[in-house]
Design an enzyme around this catalytic site. Structure first.
Site, PDB file in Angstrom:
ATOM      1  N   THR A  13       0.825  -1.209   0.000  1.00 13.70           N
ATOM      2  CA  THR A  13       0.000   0.000   0.000  1.00 13.70           C
ATOM      3  C   THR A  13       0.860   1.261   0.000  1.00 13.70           C
ATOM      4  O   THR A  13       1.828   1.348   0.745  1.00 13.70           O
ATOM      5  CB  THR A  13      -0.927   0.002   1.227  1.00 13.70           C
ATOM      6  N   ARG A  41     -12.864  -8.522  -3.898  1.00 13.15           N
ATOM      7  CA  ARG A  41     -12.783  -7.686  -2.691  1.00 13.15           C
ATOM      8  C   ARG A  41     -12.303  -6.285  -3.062  1.00 13.15           C
ATOM      9  O   ARG A  41     -11.356  -6.124  -3.816  1.00 13.15           O
ATOM     10  CB  ARG A  41     -11.803  -8.292  -1.692  1.00 13.15           C
ATOM     11  N   ASP A  44     -10.815  -1.064   1.895  1.00 19.13           N
ATOM     12  CA  ASP A  44     -11.029   0.309   2.359  1.00 19.13           C
ATOM     13  C   ASP A  44     -10.372   1.353   1.471  1.00 19.13           C
ATOM     14  O   ASP A  44     -10.774   2.520   1.461  1.00 19.13           O
ATOM     15  CB  ASP A  44     -10.428   0.462   3.756  1.00 19.13           C
ATOM     16  N   THR A  63      -3.566   2.733   5.763  1.00 21.04           N
ATOM     17  CA  THR A  63      -3.215   1.369   5.395  1.00 21.04           C
ATOM     18  C   THR A  63      -3.535   0.477   6.591  1.00 21.04           C
ATOM     19  O   THR A  63      -3.705   0.957   7.697  1.00 21.04           O
ATOM     20  CB  THR A  63      -1.721   1.270   5.015  1.00 21.04           C
ATOM     21  N   GLY A  64      -3.647  -0.820   6.344  1.00 17.28           N
ATOM     22  CA  GLY A  64      -3.904  -1.730   7.464  1.00 17.28           C
ATOM     23  C   GLY A  64      -5.078  -2.634   7.181  1.00 17.28           C
ATOM     24  O   GLY A  64      -5.374  -2.958   6.034  1.00 17.28           O
ATOM     25  N   GLY A  66      -8.281  -3.610   6.215  1.00 12.44           N
ATOM     26  CA  GLY A  66      -9.300  -2.898   5.465  1.00 12.44           C
ATOM     27  C   GLY A  66     -10.705  -3.049   6.011  1.00 12.44           C
ATOM     28  O   GLY A  66     -11.468  -2.075   6.074  1.00 12.44           O
TER      29      GLY A  66
HETATM   30  N1  ASP Z   1      -5.899  -1.593   3.657  1.00 13.61           N
HETATM   31  C1  ASP Z   1      -5.528  -2.495   2.570  1.00 13.61           C
HETATM   32  C2  ASP Z   1      -6.677  -3.431   2.299  1.00 13.61           C
HETATM   33  O1  ASP Z   1      -7.316  -3.870   3.222  1.00 13.61           O
HETATM   34  C3  ASP Z   1      -4.311  -3.296   2.834  1.00 13.61           C
HETATM   35  C4  ASP Z   1      -3.137  -2.526   3.304  1.00 13.61           C
HETATM   36  O2  ASP Z   1      -3.183  -1.319   3.375  1.00 13.61           O
HETATM   37  O3  ASP Z   1      -2.108  -3.143   3.654  1.00 13.61           O
HETATM   38  O4  ASP Z   1      -6.897  -3.766   1.162  1.00 13.61           O
END
Ligand code: ASP
Length: 152
Positions: A13, A41, A44, A63-64, A66
């Protein structure tokens, strides 16, 4: 911007937030999603108010996890709280709530119209970089650092 959380969810990300000399804000976020994601999918990242948010006073990218970020509309919530608490404190509070309500982790970067850049993460690490007036700074944030100035 920011890159990856180094964890199992690291989809590469990258988020970017910007403010120009006239105080106009913008945010953008790109991701490969999460490992093992289901076909179709969305997550977020492209959802305004979840992984990406800009309003007249600030811009944010996340990020993180989602699904967790979507449930609390993380970036919109940070923006909503920032008017009273300031961007850094708002980030820290929203990430604490994200953990309490969902058990999820996330990292965020944001800038306000005055050009103050803040970032925070509850993932183990998050790389960030900041550029202003020809000066570029990069560093790796840890969860222990709390909310930090990008240029500090
Ligand atoms: N937030 C992103 C998702 O869930 C993944 C990420 O940011 O690492 O697709």
């Amino acid at each position: 911007g920011m890159a990856g959380d180094g964890g199992a969810n690291d989809g590469g990300t990258v988020g970017a937030v910007a403010v120009d000399a006239a105080g106009r804000t913008a945010a953008a976020t790109s991701t490969g999603g999460i490992v093992g994601k289901r076909r179709g999918r969305v997550g977020d990242t492209p959802i305004v108010g979840a992984g990406t948010w800009a309003e007249p006073d600030l811009a944010l990218s996340a990020t993180g996890d989602g699904e967790a970020i979507l449930r609390v509309t993380l970036t919109r919530q940070i923006g909503w709280r920032a008017g009273e608490a300031g961007l850094g404190r708002s980030m820290a509070a929203a990430l604490a709530d994200l953990d309490l309500l969902t058990g999820g982790t996330a990292g965020v970067i944001g800038v306000d119209r005055a050009g103050a850049c803040w970032a925070a993460t509850t993932t183990p690490t998050m790389a960030i970089a900041w550029a202003a007036a020809g000066v570029v700074r990069a560093k790796v944030l840890t969860a222990a650092a709390g909310a930090a100035r990008c240029d500090g």
